[in-house]
Enzyme design. Structure first.
Site, mmCIF file in Angstrom:
data_model
loop_
_atom_site.group_PDB
_atom_site.id
_atom_site.type_symbol
_atom_site.label_atom_id
_atom_site.label_comp_id
_atom_site.label_asym_id
_atom_site.label_seq_id
_atom_site.Cartn_x
_atom_site.Cartn_y
_atom_site.Cartn_z
ATOM 1 N N GLY C 150 50.583 44.684 10.156
ATOM 2 C CA GLY C 150 50.423 43.344 10.691
ATOM 3 C C GLY C 150 49.161 42.694 10.141
ATOM 4 O O GLY C 150 48.279 43.362 9.595
ATOM 5 N N CYS C 151 49.069 41.389 10.313
ATOM 6 C CA CYS C 151 47.930 40.648 9.751
ATOM 7 C C CYS C 151 46.637 41.000 10.480
ATOM 8 O O CYS C 151 45.647 41.389 9.855
ATOM 9 C CB CYS C 151 48.208 39.154 9.779
ATOM 10 N N TYR C 152 46.640 40.884 11.808
ATOM 11 C CA TYR C 152 45.420 41.235 12.546
ATOM 12 C C TYR C 152 45.028 42.691 12.287
ATOM 13 O O TYR C 152 43.857 42.979 12.017
ATOM 14 C CB TYR C 152 45.614 41.007 14.050
ATOM 15 N N THR C 154 45.479 44.628 9.747
ATOM 16 C CA THR C 154 44.878 44.828 8.433
ATOM 17 C C THR C 154 43.401 44.469 8.459
ATOM 18 O O THR C 154 42.540 45.217 7.974
ATOM 19 C CB THR C 154 45.607 43.953 7.392
#
Lengths: 347, 347, 347, 347
Positions: C150-152, C154
């Site tokens: 996921g973005c967060y 990472t």
């Protein structure tokens, strides 16, 4: 005793702006807020910023009872929906201000051609007054039914009125290049208002086909005393509020910048909401954000023989709810600036 | 008779916001606006949005005469510049509200350590009151000299006060992660406020070193009854107005969300400007933009044993000029909300 | 011969970013783009910016034939939808990279608890590799099934990894305060992404309840060698791209800023995409917008005994599509930076 | 062997964009970056986003040695500063591309009148080629000295060229209403680029007086075969990158929309960078942000007898650095799209 106000379509941006302005209006009392989407919600749940100022539930619209409870009814609905409510309001002897397009046109045919719906109350058009106070103040004072102007038309008409009233420009050369913030598109959902699609983006839309065109042309034609056809291009700007119109017209004959400026100042002399800016300043949308002002500057360009007028408004205030309140003030013989007499917010 | 107001540093954002609020304040009269950068300009040339509301020239500061002409003096200056004016104001028996940092600290040493300048009026610190009305209302009422709180501190202190007053959290675990709009950086020029550098950008700055840290700690320590040290990180957000603070602290013992919410509601019961939002709503900066409110919600996270408080203000209003007017109202025994009793602007 | 790529869910923001990156990738060939909403449209009609680069129609998803036509399949779908396609891909011996959450978890139970759906391919979880190359490069090289982070997560995991790997911080004190641009919410419509609601607004959401929490905790726990529970608060920022995470943890013992910086530089030595910024610079989201980089700086705050790490990524690239291409490069033994080796766009 | 490139004025936005494009250009090698403001800084300290891609210090400008070290010199300087460097470059037999205005004009008098400085190298004007490849490709191929077009002119000229080349419009009726992002104003500091002043604001500037006017008129006049005078109004839009031009002209005679579209498609047939968008799409600035494209659509409005052309570019790429690289490619007989063949970034 305060004026009892009903707002139909209170949860769209224009309706909510009416709520905001009227909740601080010394002579107004909100008696009913209707909505299609948020029935039974507290209004502050739909617009939390207004918590502690409005303590009313959003209601389903029932025209007879709503009209019965109010002295004046504002409608902020998609076009085609105000007509039956207007009829009911007039039947009960109430005042009616429509923020949509249903009562802006002298001609039923023009309305039906551009809006592609039938006008179901054409008999009311004759008593409807186009609610631009700076042009039609006296008629508004005695009107029961007001068609509140569109946002783009307000900005364009105020910008060009002095030129046309004085017959200074060739009426066939008018170009209105207009730029609006996103709130003008309303609170409804579409890819066109998705933040990531709008932000850092600038685009034109409805080129040559926007429905505000005939409204602008109707009022400009009255001012010019002849039928006018203009080019009008709306654009979407990545900001919330504001319209800036850049208006071009060819001057019939040479005239000095100072002369044109003087004509503008004279034409709008005594108009609190229209500010012809002092020399050295140009209008910008942020200078009217949050206020009912229209800022104007005409620029004469001797090189091209054109005059270029820059005109700005807050699309939700002078372009919608503020102007509607201004009209209400006139219809009730109140000071025209009541509830609208504060500067906007900057920065 | 109206209160005669002098504003020193009127052309910065905080000073200009004072002008905006006071020009609509029923009991205030602007008698002098001073500036360093725009001497002899009309104020509306510096801020054209206010054309027709303010018709005064920007003056050069001459403390004795300015103090002589005013009943209350507001200073919106960089730190270190308010002290001599404060002394003159008190000498002449006038009231003084400083929006800078010079009179916020009980301890001269703390001020000098963090601000790296000498405090030239340490004798006045004792009579100076920290102007956060929700915590120090009674002292403000009788004060002549008020140190108006910083923007971040207002948001953080109001957010944590109920927790600390009730001893609910471990005081060593507080983290304040704060995000501010760009107007908080002032109107001065730097690459850090260049549109193309800020827009579409988000960044932290002064990590662990921001000057608002000791101010926050001073007030939190008073509330907790013990010395507190917190982690405070400010961030710059691509928007004009608003601060959102996300505040973390470990709960000393298990407590229900409902209980914490009830404590907040009770703590701020009767406070018009602090709104503990109803269940289901979370604070957002736009909901307070243009108003003097602080919106708060405490969220208990049983999984981590922490409480997370979300607190928002408009940095220029409750975080600066609005709070200063609130203080003035208290100092003059006016209704505390006078001139501040309208909702903000949305959207 | 080029790698034949199929993208499922190509018209969402993450899917479209895959298209953009792969259309310029020297070793990739797009063979199929599927969509739910735009079937039979040209892809460039959905994303006009890419006109002349992509000349393919959006297809309806038919897993067997799509899998048959491609060597590697990317899915950019809401959680719960990748499982059947993954099974089909593995059945046909193809490689599979899921940008959703379906294959990120070691534990089916954790997934089902947080995502509230049944995991229909739990047997595949064991061979799925968490696709964060800087931590799991070797496993990714030989994987057939990758759960792209996921973005967060990472941003948070890369930010904290060196601290946890070296056992420097008290694992119970971690707070991750994260701010994301709006593209992270996807292209779907909701009031929450309406321009006028997001612009000039900053807000927290899903406080203490965001689904990325267990994913972050899973990876942090592996790094720390013990179960970790963290506070994670996501926020929405008025910008298109970018995540900035501010990460707080208490240091177990005193350690100098220089020492911590050196550990970070060593930990990420040789990592092209992770940039520990030189002294004097702090990460900002715009500095990674358009690139696959993660910029990091650890700040030691001796006053509080905490370390504060600032970590930024472009949520659509290192936080989604770019990392997925990085994983594809690893799985095909290509240079890891292929197609990702250009700086972003500034300003 | 690669082309050795020197960039003078590398730390402004246009210069930095050249750095970005050339660092990924397969045939270019940056040998010198000069600056006035950041001498001896690492370029990545001035633009941290490019860390790891550029490892060069910013140098003070010493024309002879810089020219000696490079094969081609780009200047991105305020007007009036490129002339001496151009002379030195030509003396040493190097190629020279000026992104400023010094070599855009056929007439020294026009330049001096609008730019208010003396042209100190009028003898070089004859060999200077106006660097708009779509109009002057062959001359550019053999040129040593190129005056790279301004941003507004690129957008306006490409938008109107087919109409004028075919003699379709009344040349006296052209209005160019143009809107630019803020990066067009450069990285220099002024209140006019302060975030809080620009954000949520839209304004016109230099109405009828912008220096790009004569440049536009020069090229349009060549296309039309007669002297043209146009109205040109630039506006500042709250976004970083992009220009949208709305171009109005009266058609000499009735012509169908399909016919005009066909003429545009034919005129730009084979031009990779100019995209006449397929029916149903309108240009928008975000669709070209980050790329060297100019997107165009002509709209015929039979109601008014006008054609309205919408034209968009990225002001820093097709409007500056990208076009300069395109010119370099032509001057070195490289594929015209080299280093410019990737789509932009969306959203």
């Amino acid at each position: 005793m305060k004026i009892k106000v009903g707002i139909i379509g209170a949860t769209g941006y224009a309706g909510a702006e009416l709520v905001r302005l009227l909740v601080s209006h010394p002579q107004a009392e909100l008696v009913a807020l209707t909505t299609q989407s948020y029935e039974d919600s507290q209004f502050y749940e739909v617009y939390p910023y207004i918590y502690r100022y409005v303590d009313q539930k959003c209601l389903q619209l029932d025209p007879p009872s709503l009209v019965g409870a109010a002295d004046v009814i504002f409608t902020a609905l998609p076009h085609g929906h105000a007509m039956p409510v207007a009829r009911e309001a007039l039947r009960q002897g109430k005042k009616f201000i429509d923020l949509g397009a249903d009562f802006r046109f002298d001609s039923r045919e023009v309305y039906e051609k551009w809006y592609k719906v039938e006008h179901t109350a054409p008999d009311l058009l004759e008593q409807a007054v186009y609610g631009l106070p700076e042009l039609h103040r006296d008629k508004i004072r005695s009107a029961c039914l007001v068609g509140n102007p569109g946002c783009y038309p307000t900005s364009v008409i105020l910008g060009l009125a002095p030129l046309l009233a004085h017959g200074l420009v060739d009426t066939g050369t008018v170009v209105a290049d207009c730029k609006s913030g996103v709130s003008g598109a309303g609170r409804g959902l579409s890819l066109g208002v998705h933040f990531a699609e709008v932000n850092e983006n600038f685009r034109a839309y409805n080129v040559g086909q926007h429905r505000h065109t005939p409204e602008i042309e109707q009022e400009l034609s009255k001012l010019a005393g002849e039928d006018m056809v203009i080019s009008f291009t709306p654009h979407l700007t990545p900001m919330n509020r504001g319209i800036l119109s850049t208006l071009y017209a060819r001057l019939k004959q040479e005239i000095s910048a100072a002369k044109v400026r003087a004509l503008y100042e004279e034409y709008y002399n005594g108009e609190f909401f229209v500010r012809v800016l002092p020399e050295g300043l140009l209008p910008q949308t942020k200078a009217v954000a949050g206020s009912n002002h229209c800022d104007l500057v005409p620029v004469v360009d001797p090189r091209t023989g054109r005059v270029v007028v820059i005109s700005v408004i807050d699309n939700l205030i002078k372009g919608a709810a503020g102007q509607a309140v201004q009209n209400m003030n006139l219809m009730y013989d109140l000071p025209e600036t009541m509830g609208l007499d504060r500067p906007g917010l900057y920065p």
